[in-house]
Design a protein around this motif. Structure first.
Motif, PDB file in Angstrom:
ATOM      1  N   GLN A  17     -14.593   3.401   4.427  1.00 17.99           N
ATOM      2  CA  GLN A  17     -15.431   2.243   4.115  1.00 17.99           C
ATOM      3  C   GLN A  17     -14.603   1.103   3.503  1.00 17.99           C
ATOM      4  N   TYR A  18     -13.754   1.433   2.552  1.00 19.33           N
ATOM      5  CA  TYR A  18     -12.912   0.395   1.934  1.00 19.33           C
ATOM      6  C   TYR A  18     -11.976  -0.232   2.969  1.00 19.33           C
ATOM      7  N   LEU A  19     -11.355   0.594   3.790  1.00 21.28           N
ATOM      8  CA  LEU A  19     -10.406   0.076   4.774  1.00 21.28           C
ATOM      9  C   LEU A  19     -11.105  -0.717   5.873  1.00 21.28           C
ATOM     10  N   ALA A  20     -12.300  -0.320   6.249  1.00 21.52           N
ATOM     11  CA  ALA A  20     -13.037  -1.042   7.290  1.00 21.52           C
ATOM     12  C   ALA A  20     -13.438  -2.432   6.817  1.00 21.52           C
ATOM     13  N   ASN A  21     -13.713  -2.568   5.527  1.00 16.58           N
ATOM     14  CA  ASN A  21     -14.126  -3.860   4.988  1.00 16.58           C
ATOM     15  C   ASN A  21     -12.988  -4.866   4.944  1.00 16.58           C
ATOM     16  N   ASP A  22     -11.780  -4.398   4.627  1.00 16.38           N
ATOM     17  CA  ASP A  22     -10.665  -5.339   4.488  1.00 16.38           C
ATOM     18  C   ASP A  22      -9.352  -4.569   4.440  1.00 16.38           C
ATOM     19  N   THR A  23      -8.638  -4.528   5.547  1.00 13.55           N
ATOM     20  CA  THR A  23      -7.369  -3.796   5.598  1.00 13.55           C
ATOM     21  C   THR A  23      -6.221  -4.578   4.977  1.00 13.55           C
ATOM     22  N   GLU A  24      -6.363  -5.880   4.829  1.00 15.71           N
ATOM     23  CA  GLU A  24      -5.275  -6.699   4.274  1.00 15.71           C
ATOM     24  C   GLU A  24      -5.188  -6.583   2.758  1.00 15.71           C
ATOM     25  N   ASN A  25      -6.342  -6.482   2.091  1.00 17.61           N
ATOM     26  CA  ASN A  25      -6.365  -6.511   0.630  1.00 17.61           C
ATOM     27  C   ASN A  25      -6.700  -5.176  -0.012  1.00 17.61           C
ATOM     28  N   ASN A  26      -6.810  -4.140   0.795  1.00 14.33           N
ATOM     29  CA  ASN A  26      -7.022  -2.785   0.300  1.00 14.33           C
ATOM     30  C   ASN A  26      -5.873  -1.938   0.810  1.00 14.33           C
ATOM     31  N   ILE A  27      -5.364  -1.051  -0.041  1.00 15.94           N
ATOM     32  CA  ILE A  27      -4.213  -0.236   0.357  1.00 15.94           C
ATOM     33  C   ILE A  27      -4.358   1.172  -0.196  1.00 15.94           C
ATOM     34  N   ILE A  28      -3.905   2.142   0.575  1.00 14.90           N
ATOM     35  CA  ILE A  28      -3.858   3.538   0.133  1.00 14.90           C
ATOM     36  C   ILE A  28      -2.538   3.753  -0.591  1.00 14.90           C
ATOM     37  N   ILE A  29      -2.608   4.405  -1.749  1.00 15.41           N
ATOM     38  CA  ILE A  29      -1.375   4.646  -2.489  1.00 15.41           C
ATOM     39  C   ILE A  29      -0.912   6.083  -2.345  1.00 15.41           C
ATOM     40  N   GLN A  35       5.889   0.494  -3.601  1.00 15.48           N
ATOM     41  CA  GLN A  35       4.820  -0.456  -3.850  1.00 15.48           C
ATOM     42  C   GLN A  35       5.025  -1.223  -5.142  1.00 15.48           C
ATOM     43  N   ARG A  36       5.712  -0.663  -6.094  1.00 13.40           N
ATOM     44  CA  ARG A  36       5.988  -1.393  -7.332  1.00 13.40           C
ATOM     45  C   ARG A  36       6.876  -2.599  -7.071  1.00 13.40           C
ATOM     46  N   MET A  37       7.706  -2.503  -6.045  1.00 11.95           N
ATOM     47  CA  MET A  37       8.606  -3.597  -5.727  1.00 11.95           C
ATOM     48  C   MET A  37       7.896  -4.682  -4.915  1.00 11.95           C
ATOM     49  N   ASN A  38       6.713  -4.399  -4.437  1.00 17.19           N
ATOM     50  CA  ASN A  38       5.941  -5.317  -3.619  1.00 17.19           C
ATOM     51  C   ASN A  38       5.315  -6.396  -4.511  1.00 17.19           C
ATOM     52  N   ARG A  39       5.294  -7.635  -4.078  1.00 16.58           N
ATOM     53  CA  ARG A  39       4.726  -8.732  -4.869  1.00 16.58           C
ATOM     54  C   ARG A  39       3.324  -9.143  -4.420  1.00 16.58           C
ATOM     55  N   GLN A  40       2.741  -8.415  -3.506  1.00 17.90           N
ATOM     56  CA  GLN A  40       1.424  -8.761  -2.981  1.00 17.90           C
ATOM     57  C   GLN A  40       0.329  -8.409  -3.983  1.00 17.90           C
ATOM     58  N   GLN A  41      -0.805  -9.100  -3.861  1.00 16.82           N
ATOM     59  CA  GLN A  41      -1.978  -8.790  -4.664  1.00 16.82           C
ATOM     60  C   GLN A  41      -2.977  -8.024  -3.806  1.00 16.82           C
ATOM     61  N   TYR A  42      -3.577  -6.981  -4.362  1.00 16.01           N
ATOM     62  CA  TYR A  42      -4.551  -6.162  -3.647  1.00 16.01           C
ATOM     63  C   TYR A  42      -5.868  -6.155  -4.404  1.00 16.01           C
ATOM     64  N   ASP A  43      -6.959  -6.215  -3.663  1.00 11.28           N
ATOM     65  CA  ASP A  43      -8.274  -6.104  -4.287  1.00 11.28           C
ATOM     66  C   ASP A  43      -8.516  -4.672  -4.754  1.00 11.28           C
ATOM     67  N   ASN A  44      -8.210  -3.713  -3.887  1.00 13.04           N
ATOM     68  CA  ASN A  44      -8.450  -2.303  -4.196  1.00 13.04           C
ATOM     69  C   ASN A  44      -7.243  -1.461  -3.826  1.00 13.04           C
ATOM     70  N   ILE A  45      -6.821  -0.632  -4.749  1.00  6.54           N
ATOM     71  CA  ILE A  45      -5.823   0.396  -4.503  1.00  6.54           C
ATOM     72  C   ILE A  45      -6.610   1.697  -4.361  1.00  6.54           C
ATOM     73  N   ILE A  46      -6.445   2.399  -3.260  1.00  8.35           N
ATOM     74  CA  ILE A  46      -7.225   3.602  -2.996  1.00  8.35           C
ATOM     75  C   ILE A  46      -6.346   4.820  -3.245  1.00  8.35           C
TER      76      ILE A  46
END
Length: 87
Positions: A17-29, A35-46
């Motif tokens: 459900q989270y990934l279907a809503n927005d794959t750009e701003n939601n990420i599976i950890i 990922q700590r080195m990544n500078r992107q902003q995410y709405d949800n970390i799953i």
């Protein structure tokens, strides 16, 4: 990395459900280092840690290794040792 919300997934349907809503701003950890080195902003970390993905199952033809299984667990598994003479 900037995170707005951490979701501890209770089942695969919730992840989907989270990934279907927005794959750009939601990420599976998993394995946070890159990922700590990544500078992107995410709405949800799953977080999948509660989904029981640390397993090794075998039958006469296959061995299934869950995504959260550690290398040490794989190394010490008797079925893997027997079939592959240790890893």
């Amino acid at each position: 990395m900037r995170i707005n919300n951490v979701v501890l997934a209770k089942n695969f349907e919730e992840v989907t459900q989270y990934l279907a809503n927005d794959t750009e701003n939601n990420i599976i950890i998993g394995g946070w280092l890159w990922q700590r080195m990544n500078r992107q902003q995410y709405d949800n970390i799953i977080d999948l840690s509660e989904l029981s993905l640390a397993y090794i199952e075998s039958d006469n033809e296959t061995i299934r290794i869950g995504a959260s299984s550690t290398l040490r667990t794989i190394e010490q598994n008797n079925e893997i040792k027997k079939l592959y003479n240790g890893i």
